[in-house]
Scaffold this active site. Structure first.
Site, PDB file in Angstrom:
ATOM      1  N   GLU A   1      28.503  41.853  23.311  1.00  0.00           N
ATOM      2  CA  GLU A   1      29.540  40.814  23.288  1.00  0.00           C
ATOM      3  C   GLU A   1      30.518  41.053  22.146  1.00  0.00           C
ATOM      4  O   GLU A   1      30.101  41.365  21.019  1.00  0.00           O
ATOM      5  CB  GLU A   1      28.844  39.459  23.121  1.00  0.00           C
ATOM      6  CG  GLU A   1      29.421  38.367  23.968  1.00  0.00           C
ATOM      7  CD  GLU A   1      29.230  38.612  25.470  1.00  0.00           C
ATOM      8  OE1 GLU A   1      30.153  39.179  26.101  1.00  0.00           O
ATOM      9  OE2 GLU A   1      28.184  38.231  25.998  1.00  0.00           O
TER      10      GLU A   1
ATOM     11  N   SER B   1      45.649  26.816  45.408  1.00  0.00           N
ATOM     12  CA  SER B   1      44.217  27.025  45.163  1.00  0.00           C
ATOM     13  C   SER B   1      43.420  25.810  45.611  1.00  0.00           C
ATOM     14  O   SER B   1      43.877  24.677  45.472  1.00  0.00           O
ATOM     15  CB  SER B   1      44.005  27.269  43.669  1.00  0.00           C
ATOM     16  OG  SER B   1      42.715  26.881  43.298  1.00  0.00           O
TER      17      SER B   1
ATOM     18  N   SER C   1      38.888  33.912  35.583  1.00  0.00           N
ATOM     19  CA  SER C   1      40.244  34.499  35.516  1.00  0.00           C
ATOM     20  C   SER C   1      40.252  35.913  36.082  1.00  0.00           C
ATOM     21  O   SER C   1      41.144  36.275  36.856  1.00  0.00           O
ATOM     22  CB  SER C   1      40.769  34.579  34.084  1.00  0.00           C
ATOM     23  OG  SER C   1      40.431  33.469  33.359  1.00  0.00           O
TER      24      SER C   1
ATOM     25  N   ASP D   1      35.684  41.979  31.466  1.00  0.00           N
ATOM     26  CA  ASP D   1      35.623  41.120  32.661  1.00  0.00           C
ATOM     27  C   ASP D   1      36.217  41.823  33.878  1.00  0.00           C
ATOM     28  O   ASP D   1      35.669  41.775  34.984  1.00  0.00           O
ATOM     29  CB  ASP D   1      36.401  39.817  32.420  1.00  0.00           C
ATOM     30  CG  ASP D   1      36.054  39.171  31.093  1.00  0.00           C
ATOM     31  OD1 ASP D   1      34.970  39.470  30.562  1.00  0.00           O
ATOM     32  OD2 ASP D   1      36.883  38.392  30.577  1.00  0.00           O
TER      33      ASP D   1
HETATM   34  C1  GLA Z   1      35.857  37.393  26.896  1.00  0.00           C
HETATM   35  C2  GLA Z   1      36.902  38.501  27.009  1.00  0.00           C
HETATM   36  C3  GLA Z   1      36.207  39.853  27.126  1.00  0.00           C
HETATM   37  C4  GLA Z   1      35.189  40.066  26.014  1.00  0.00           C
HETATM   38  C5  GLA Z   1      34.267  38.854  25.893  1.00  0.00           C
HETATM   39  C6  GLA Z   1      33.344  38.936  24.720  1.00  0.00           C
HETATM   40  O1  GLA Z   1      35.117  37.300  28.081  1.00  0.00           O
HETATM   41  O2  GLA Z   1      37.719  38.275  28.113  1.00  0.00           O
HETATM   42  O3  GLA Z   1      37.185  40.876  27.112  1.00  0.00           O
HETATM   43  O4  GLA Z   1      35.814  40.342  24.800  1.00  0.00           O
HETATM   44  O5  GLA Z   1      35.005  37.644  25.791  1.00  0.00           O
HETATM   45  O6  GLA Z   1      32.441  39.977  24.875  1.00  0.00           O
END
Ligand code: GLA
Length: 416
Positions: free
Chosen positions: A46, A80, A142, A191
């Site tokens: 993370e 949506s 998102s 993500d």
């Molecule tokens: C969010 C961001 C990701 C990543 C996480 C933490 O989800 O969109 O890019 O940095 O936080 O790991």
């Protein structure tokens, strides 16, 4: 006390029908097709993506469906199912960064990003979204929206990038650009890569070093929990979650500043140097000693140790060492709490209840400041644990949490 709600994933037919019906109701014609993209949970790693580090997401069975028809002008019209009054119309011609307010910035931003990347054949479109990815829960609603849009636009405007894993990296770029430059949410790529590149039954080991090619930067790690007699419970704490309120950007800036002080391109270089040294503990200490303030030391310690934990987790899980995998979950959360300071009381309480009630390990997932936790438990134990967390939340006066079952699922695809 009330029974905790489990959010079920829409089947392909349910999701496509919902998106299709909304499309027909809104635009009084049929769509050209339906595409979908999943939310994700990050197992571990993370706040490492924007430090060129390692992360390990799985795609959720929970997906966002988009029914879309291309237009021949520059107009984008989107609606949506989350909110019947959500209809928005935007002209792509003359559109600039941050030029769209509200949720429509995400899908409109993808078309805008593709055009600014040189894909002048991309025109406007009409689109209707239906989603079962919980919003604002740290589960990448998102990215599910931007990636489903990118894949649909790739298809209808014949860009030719959606069919291969390497090609999808270009679409990921457009999704990230939309989120960063149109929606104003800085995000590091975890993500969008998860939503576009995960495969069923696997976790995606993503190496975010910018010098790697798409063929070099991922590997699919078998992640079949049921074969190990395990389940992954996700609890959405429903604590408010915002990535664009400055805290995320502030963490990012601190890491970039630390890299400058350490005279490295990014903190991954630092992490690798420490990992390869004869005495990693001493090497980490020397690195931290070179940093000017306590806050920066804590942030760097998190990033360096978290990258090491991803490697250890992959090894532990592959060797069937479930207790060790759980211990790494716990260590990751503790580091995000004490050193990176991105947890909130709801996340800490949920993790605490999970650990005290039989989970092998539990941690927050995603950016933090609200959002969700994950807990690794024996098969059949998720519901009982989710209820215990909900009961504790009620006692503490928190919002009622929601739960879902995470099974490693497939990336974005055309559904109909
Ligand atoms: C969010 C961001 C990701 C990543 C996480 C933490 O989800 O969109 O890019 O940095 O936080 O790991």
């Amino acid at each position: 006390m009330s029974t905790v709600q489990f959010i079920k994933a829409l089947t392909n037919d349910e999701g496509s029908d919902k998106a299709s019906e909304l499309f027909r109701h809104t635009f009084a014609e049929d769509e050209s097709g339906v595409w979908s993209a999943p939310g994700r949970v990050n197992l571990i790693g993370e706040h490492t993506d924007y430090n060129a580090g390692l992360c390990l997401p799985i795609a959720l069975p929970h997906r966002t469906f988009i029914a879309l028809k291309p237009r021949t002008d520059g107009i984008v019209r989107v609606v949506s199912d989350v909110d019947p009054t959500s209809f928005q119309e935007v002209d792509l011609n003359g559109l600039e960064a941050r030029g769209v307010d509200g949720w429509a910035a995400y899908p409109v931003g993808v078309a805008w990003a593709l055009r600014s990347m040189g894909f002048s054949q991309v025109q406007g479109f009409d689109a209707a979204f239906a989603s079962c990815v919980p919003l604002g829960s740290g589960l990448s609603s998102s990215a599910a929206m931007t990636c489903s849009t990118a894949l649909a636009l790739d298809d209808v405007f014949a860009l030719g990038y959606g069919a291969s894993d390497a090609g999808r990296v270009t679409l990921i770029e457009s999704a990230m650009k939309s989120e960063n430059d149109m929606a104003g949410a800085s995000t590091g790529g975890l993500d969008q890569n998860a939503s576009m590149r995960c495969t069923a039954g696997h976790a995606l080991l993503l190496d975010c070093r910018p010098e790697l090619t798409p063929l070099e930067n991922t590997s699919q790690q078998p992640f079949d929990l049921s074969a190990h007699g395990l389940e992954l419970l996700v609890v959405d704490t429903q604590a408010p979650h915002q990535l664009n309120d400055g805290q995320y950007a502030e963490r990012r800036a601190c890491c970039e500043e630390a890299a400058k002080v350490l005279k490295v391109a990014n903190l991954r270089v630092t992490a690798d140097g420490i990992a390869k040294s004869d005495d990693p503990f001493q090497s980490l200490k020397e690195t931290l000693d070179a940093l000017p303030d306590e806050v920066m030391k804590k942030r760097v310690r998190h990033v360096v140790t978290e990258i090491a934990r991803v490697r250890s987790f992959v090894r532990a899980f592959a060797n069937g060492q479930v207790e060790e995998a759980g211990r790494l979950f716990n260590a990751s959360h503790d580091s995000l709490k004490a050193d990176y300071e991105v947890t909130v009381p709801e996340l800490d309480v949920a993790v605490d209840v999970a650990r005290k009630n039989g989970a092998y390990g539990a941690r927050m997932t995603g950016g933090g400041f609200g959002g969700s936790i994950i807990a690794l438990v024996n098969s059949g134990e998720s519901e009982k644990l989710a209820q215990l967390i909900a009961d504790e939340f009620a006692r503490q006066g928190f919002h009622a949490p929601r739960a879902l079952a995470a099974v490693a699922s497939d990336s974005a695809r055309k559904v109909r």
